[in-house]
Motif scaffolding. Structure first.
Motif, PDB file in Angstrom:
ATOM      1  N   GLY A   1       0.817  -1.216   0.000  1.00 58.36           N
ATOM      2  CA  GLY A   1       0.000   0.000   0.000  1.00 58.36           C
ATOM      3  C   GLY A   1       0.843   1.256   0.000  1.00 58.36           C
ATOM      4  O   GLY A   1       1.733   1.413  -0.821  1.00 58.36           O
ATOM      5  N   ASP A   2       0.574   2.160   0.950  1.00 58.41           N
ATOM      6  CA  ASP A   2       1.286   3.449   1.014  1.00 58.41           C
ATOM      7  C   ASP A   2       2.340   3.445   2.112  1.00 58.41           C
ATOM      8  O   ASP A   2       2.740   4.499   2.611  1.00 58.41           O
ATOM      9  CB  ASP A   2       0.292   4.597   1.225  1.00 58.41           C
ATOM     10  CG  ASP A   2      -0.443   4.514   2.569  1.00 58.41           C
ATOM     11  OD1 ASP A   2      -0.294   3.491   3.275  1.00 58.41           O
ATOM     12  OD2 ASP A   2      -1.151   5.466   2.905  1.00 58.41           O
ATOM     13  N   SER A   3       2.808   2.264   2.513  1.00 57.32           N
ATOM     14  CA  SER A   3       3.788   2.200   3.596  1.00 57.32           C
ATOM     15  C   SER A   3       5.194   1.979   3.041  1.00 57.32           C
ATOM     16  O   SER A   3       5.366   1.635   1.876  1.00 57.32           O
ATOM     17  CB  SER A   3       3.422   1.091   4.581  1.00 57.32           C
ATOM     18  OG  SER A   3       3.518  -0.174   3.969  1.00 57.32           O
TER      19      SER A   3
ATOM     20  N   ASP B   1       6.463   2.709  11.225  1.00 55.41           N
ATOM     21  CA  ASP B   1       5.217   3.344  10.782  1.00 55.41           C
ATOM     22  C   ASP B   1       5.457   4.281   9.590  1.00 55.41           C
ATOM     23  O   ASP B   1       4.929   5.390   9.547  1.00 55.41           O
ATOM     24  CB  ASP B   1       4.565   4.088  11.959  1.00 55.41           C
ATOM     25  CG  ASP B   1       3.086   4.398  11.714  1.00 55.41           C
ATOM     26  OD1 ASP B   1       2.461   3.686  10.905  1.00 55.41           O
ATOM     27  OD2 ASP B   1       2.581   5.368  12.300  1.00 55.41           O
ATOM     28  N   GLY B   2       6.274   3.846   8.630  1.00 52.71           N
ATOM     29  CA  GLY B   2       6.574   4.665   7.456  1.00 52.71           C
ATOM     30  C   GLY B   2       5.388   4.773   6.523  1.00 52.71           C
ATOM     31  O   GLY B   2       4.743   3.774   6.190  1.00 52.71           O
ATOM     32  N   LYS B   3       5.060   5.995   6.101  1.00 52.91           N
ATOM     33  CA  LYS B   3       3.945   6.249   5.194  1.00 52.91           C
ATOM     34  C   LYS B   3       4.418   7.098   4.013  1.00 52.91           C
ATOM     35  O   LYS B   3       5.230   8.007   4.190  1.00 52.91           O
ATOM     36  CB  LYS B   3       2.821   7.008   5.908  1.00 52.91           C
ATOM     37  CG  LYS B   3       2.221   6.278   7.090  1.00 52.91           C
ATOM     38  CD  LYS B   3       1.037   5.435   6.673  1.00 52.91           C
ATOM     39  CE  LYS B   3       0.307   4.832   7.839  1.00 52.91           C
ATOM     40  NZ  LYS B   3       0.867   3.609   8.360  1.00 52.91           N
ATOM     41  N   ILE B   4       3.876   6.785   2.830  1.00 57.50           N
ATOM     42  CA  ILE B   4       4.169   7.546   1.615  1.00 57.50           C
ATOM     43  C   ILE B   4       2.878   8.217   1.157  1.00 57.50           C
ATOM     44  O   ILE B   4       1.846   7.556   1.014  1.00 57.50           O
ATOM     45  CB  ILE B   4       4.676   6.622   0.487  1.00 57.50           C
ATOM     46  CG1 ILE B   4       5.937   5.870   0.923  1.00 57.50           C
ATOM     47  CG2 ILE B   4       4.928   7.419  -0.793  1.00 57.50           C
ATOM     48  CD1 ILE B   4       6.373   4.774  -0.048  1.00 57.50           C
ATOM     49  N   ASP B   5       2.934   9.531   0.935  1.00 59.34           N
ATOM     50  CA  ASP B   5       1.800  10.286   0.405  1.00 59.34           C
ATOM     51  C   ASP B   5       2.330  11.104  -0.759  1.00 59.34           C
ATOM     52  O   ASP B   5       2.883  12.189  -0.558  1.00 59.34           O
ATOM     53  CB  ASP B   5       1.193  11.171   1.484  1.00 59.34           C
ATOM     54  CG  ASP B   5      -0.028  11.943   0.985  1.00 59.34           C
ATOM     55  OD1 ASP B   5      -0.490  11.691  -0.147  1.00 59.34           O
ATOM     56  OD2 ASP B   5      -0.513  12.811   1.735  1.00 59.34           O
ATOM     57  N   GLY B   6       2.205  10.568  -1.983  1.00 56.81           N
ATOM     58  CA  GLY B   6       2.788  11.236  -3.155  1.00 56.81           C
ATOM     59  C   GLY B   6       4.296  11.178  -3.049  1.00 56.81           C
ATOM     60  O   GLY B   6       4.884  10.100  -3.046  1.00 56.81           O
ATOM     61  N   ASN B   7       4.936  12.356  -2.914  1.00 53.39           N
ATOM     62  CA  ASN B   7       6.397  12.387  -2.752  1.00 53.39           C
ATOM     63  C   ASN B   7       6.799  12.786  -1.325  1.00 53.39           C
ATOM     64  O   ASN B   7       7.927  13.172  -1.078  1.00 53.39           O
ATOM     65  CB  ASN B   7       7.047  13.307  -3.786  1.00 53.39           C
ATOM     66  CG  ASN B   7       6.626  14.756  -3.624  1.00 53.39           C
ATOM     67  OD1 ASN B   7       5.646  15.069  -2.962  1.00 53.39           O
ATOM     68  ND2 ASN B   7       7.368  15.646  -4.236  1.00 53.39           N
TER      69      ASN B   7
END
Length: 100
Positions: free
Chosen positions: A29-31, A47-53
């Motif tokens: 997903g977005d992690s 708890d790494g999250k990616i939102d776009g860049n």
């Protein structure tokens, strides 16, 4: 462009510049997972999250004292810029250059 990669990173801390290698490995997903390895040892991304860049994550520091670091960075091309928030010590600038 993917945020994945290995970055030569510098955190401007009260103890001087802390140089290290920051890895970003996109996961489900977005992690993302990864680590920051430097002169004070290795800290895993939590708890790494990616939102776009934009990346947000935590790291559990043990040296020189135990504390949870709240981190945020934006990837623009091969440049990474952001901050590491060390609680009572405030936010410290983070920069990085993608290797390879």
């Amino acid at each position: 462009m993917s945020v994945a990669g290995t970055y030569k990173a510098v955190v401007k801390s009260p103890m001087g510049d802390q140089n290290g290698t920051f890895t970003v490995v996109p996961a489900e997903g977005d992690s993302f997972t990864g680590s920051l390895v430097g002169s004070l040892g290795s800290m895993d991304v939590v708890d790494g999250k990616i939102d776009g860049n934009t990346l947000t994550w935590k790291m559990n520091m043990t040296v020189p004292m135990p504390m949870t670091l709240d981190c945020e960075a934006t990837v623009d091309g091969d440049q990474l810029t952001g901050s590491v928030n060390a609680g009572a010590f405030g936010a410290m600038p983070l920069t990085g250059q993608r290797e390879g």
